[in-house]
Design a protein around this motif. Structure first.
Motif, PDB file in Angstrom:
ATOM      1  N   UNK A  44       0.816  -1.212   0.000  1.00 31.34           N
ATOM      2  CA  UNK A  44       0.000   0.000   0.000  1.00 31.34           C
ATOM      3  C   UNK A  44       0.855   1.270   0.000  1.00 31.34           C
ATOM      4  N   UNK A  45       2.136   1.116  -0.230  1.00 31.42           N
ATOM      5  CA  UNK A  45       3.064   2.234  -0.110  1.00 31.42           C
ATOM      6  C   UNK A  45       2.817   3.295  -1.187  1.00 31.42           C
ATOM      7  N   UNK A  46       3.214   4.496  -0.868  1.00 32.53           N
ATOM      8  CA  UNK A  46       3.156   5.637  -1.776  1.00 32.53           C
ATOM      9  C   UNK A  46       4.572   6.182  -1.880  1.00 32.53           C
ATOM     10  N   UNK A  47       4.994   6.523  -3.095  1.00 26.60           N
ATOM     11  CA  UNK A  47       6.332   7.077  -3.267  1.00 26.60           C
ATOM     12  C   UNK A  47       6.207   8.581  -3.493  1.00 26.60           C
ATOM     13  N   UNK A  48       6.864   9.354  -2.647  1.00 27.01           N
ATOM     14  CA  UNK A  48       6.869  10.807  -2.754  1.00 27.01           C
ATOM     15  C   UNK A  48       8.277  11.235  -3.140  1.00 27.01           C
ATOM     16  N   UNK A  49       8.374  11.993  -4.245  1.00 28.25           N
ATOM     17  CA  UNK A  49       9.670  12.497  -4.699  1.00 28.25           C
ATOM     18  C   UNK A  49       9.632  14.018  -4.648  1.00 28.25           C
ATOM     19  N   UNK A  50      10.608  14.610  -3.992  1.00 31.54           N
ATOM     20  CA  UNK A  50      10.709  16.067  -3.879  1.00 31.54           C
ATOM     21  C   UNK A  50      11.929  16.538  -4.662  1.00 31.54           C
ATOM     22  N   UNK A  51      11.749  17.604  -5.434  1.00 34.01           N
ATOM     23  CA  UNK A  51      12.832  18.169  -6.250  1.00 34.01           C
ATOM     24  C   UNK A  51      13.115  19.596  -5.802  1.00 34.01           C
ATOM     25  N   UNK A  52      14.399  20.018  -5.923  1.00 30.68           N
ATOM     26  CA  UNK A  52      14.729  21.411  -5.652  1.00 30.68           C
ATOM     27  C   UNK A  52      15.409  22.025  -6.878  1.00 30.68           C
ATOM     28  N   UNK A  53      15.695  23.337  -6.811  1.00 29.55           N
ATOM     29  CA  UNK A  53      16.263  24.050  -7.960  1.00 29.55           C
ATOM     30  C   UNK A  53      17.671  23.583  -8.319  1.00 29.55           C
ATOM     31  N   UNK A  54      18.397  23.053  -7.367  1.00 30.41           N
ATOM     32  CA  UNK A  54      19.780  22.645  -7.634  1.00 30.41           C
ATOM     33  C   UNK A  54      19.854  21.304  -8.362  1.00 30.41           C
ATOM     34  N   UNK A  55      18.714  20.685  -8.628  1.00 29.99           N
ATOM     35  CA  UNK A  55      18.697  19.421  -9.349  1.00 29.99           C
ATOM     36  C   UNK A  55      18.685  18.192  -8.464  1.00 29.99           C
ATOM     37  N   UNK A  56      18.748  18.379  -7.168  1.00 28.52           N
ATOM     38  CA  UNK A  56      18.695  17.230  -6.255  1.00 28.52           C
ATOM     39  C   UNK A  56      17.261  16.786  -6.068  1.00 28.52           C
ATOM     40  N   UNK A  57      17.098  15.524  -5.719  1.00 30.14           N
ATOM     41  CA  UNK A  57      15.765  15.029  -5.390  1.00 30.14           C
ATOM     42  C   UNK A  57      15.871  13.989  -4.280  1.00 30.14           C
ATOM     43  N   UNK A  58      14.778  13.853  -3.555  1.00 29.70           N
ATOM     44  CA  UNK A  58      14.691  12.901  -2.454  1.00 29.70           C
ATOM     45  C   UNK A  58      13.489  12.021  -2.703  1.00 29.70           C
ATOM     46  N   UNK A  59      13.661  10.737  -2.486  1.00 33.12           N
ATOM     47  CA  UNK A  59      12.556   9.800  -2.646  1.00 33.12           C
ATOM     48  C   UNK A  59      12.216   9.230  -1.276  1.00 33.12           C
ATOM     49  N   UNK A  60      10.938   9.273  -0.944  1.00 33.41           N
ATOM     50  CA  UNK A  60      10.455   8.715   0.312  1.00 33.41           C
ATOM     51  C   UNK A  60       9.365   7.707   0.002  1.00 33.41           C
ATOM     52  N   UNK A  61       9.407   6.573   0.664  1.00 31.41           N
ATOM     53  CA  UNK A  61       8.350   5.578   0.531  1.00 31.41           C
ATOM     54  C   UNK A  61       7.583   5.577   1.844  1.00 31.41           C
ATOM     55  N   UNK A  62       6.278   5.769   1.744  1.00 28.98           N
ATOM     56  CA  UNK A  62       5.492   5.924   2.964  1.00 28.98           C
ATOM     57  C   UNK A  62       4.086   5.376   2.755  1.00 28.98           C
ATOM     58  N   UNK A  63       3.327   5.325   3.829  1.00 31.25           N
ATOM     59  CA  UNK A  63       1.934   4.912   3.761  1.00 31.25           C
ATOM     60  C   UNK A  63       1.000   6.107   3.818  1.00 31.25           C
ATOM     61  N   UNK A  64       1.462   7.228   4.353  1.00 33.64           N
ATOM     62  CA  UNK A  64       0.640   8.429   4.504  1.00 33.64           C
ATOM     63  C   UNK A  64       1.315   9.595   3.777  1.00 33.64           C
ATOM     64  N   UNK A  65       0.948   9.853   2.512  1.00 36.28           N
ATOM     65  CA  UNK A  65       1.638  10.909   1.763  1.00 36.28           C
ATOM     66  C   UNK A  65       1.445  12.297   2.358  1.00 36.28           C
ATOM     67  N   UNK A  66       0.281  12.555   2.942  1.00 38.89           N
ATOM     68  CA  UNK A  66       0.044  13.872   3.538  1.00 38.89           C
ATOM     69  C   UNK A  66       1.035  14.176   4.647  1.00 38.89           C
ATOM     70  N   UNK A  67       1.239  13.230   5.525  1.00 40.08           N
ATOM     71  CA  UNK A  67       2.187  13.398   6.624  1.00 40.08           C
ATOM     72  C   UNK A  67       3.615  13.517   6.094  1.00 40.08           C
ATOM     73  N   UNK A  68       3.948  12.714   5.078  1.00 31.84           N
ATOM     74  CA  UNK A  68       5.297  12.762   4.508  1.00 31.84           C
ATOM     75  C   UNK A  68       5.571  14.113   3.863  1.00 31.84           C
ATOM     76  N   UNK A  69       4.599  14.668   3.149  1.00 37.07           N
ATOM     77  CA  UNK A  69       4.775  15.970   2.500  1.00 37.07           C
ATOM     78  C   UNK A  69       4.929  17.064   3.551  1.00 37.07           C
ATOM     79  N   UNK A  70       4.126  17.016   4.599  1.00 41.15           N
ATOM     80  CA  UNK A  70       4.268  17.994   5.689  1.00 41.15           C
ATOM     81  C   UNK A  70       5.675  17.944   6.272  1.00 41.15           C
ATOM     82  N   UNK A  71       6.182  16.739   6.498  1.00 39.77           N
ATOM     83  CA  UNK A  71       7.529  16.575   7.060  1.00 39.77           C
ATOM     84  C   UNK A  71       8.586  17.116   6.108  1.00 39.77           C
TER      85      UNK A  71
END
Length: 114
Positions: free
Chosen positions: A63-90
């Motif tokens: 049931x996992x959700x993958x959240x990927x965050x990108x910034x202007x410098x070209x870096x990105x972070x991948x998080x695997x979670x069950x609650x995307x809302x909480x992960x995005x807030x964090x």
């Protein structure tokens, strides 16, 4: 435990997981003297216990959700979670205060691939 319900010793052990990601084929390894492990039949008990725990984890992991965050410098972070809302807030709360490193885009992928 002895016949009165008191602990009568301990047994060190390790769980080895295969590198290929097939966690159901784990290996239980007892360290040191194995007298208590054999006396109390720990191998069968622990293998069953870990197999059940891993099965429950795999069901939830489906049931996992993958959240990927990108910034202007070209870096990105991948998080695997069950609650995307909480992960995005964090992610937003813990992002860098420097403008060039702030999150500019988020991608969310759900288990069905969307």
């Amino acid at each position: 435990m002895d016949e009165h319900g008191y602990y009568d010793g301990w047994q060190d052990f390790s769980i080895k997981l295969p590198l290929n990601g097939d966690v159901m084929h784990f290996k239980l390894v007892f360290n040191g003297d194995q007298y208590l492990a054999q006396k109390n039949m720990l191998r069968d008990y622990l293998e069953q216990l870990f197999a059940e725990a891993i099965s429950l984890w795999l069901e939830e992991y489906d049931q996992r959700v993958m959240v990927t965050a990108y910034n202007r410098s070209g870096r990105h972070w991948i998080s695997i979670c069950l609650d995307p809302g909480l992960q995005i807030q964090t992610l937003l709360r813990n992002q860098s205060p420097q403008p060039g490193y702030r999150i500019i885009r988020l991608e969310i992928r759900y288990p069905d691939g969307n």
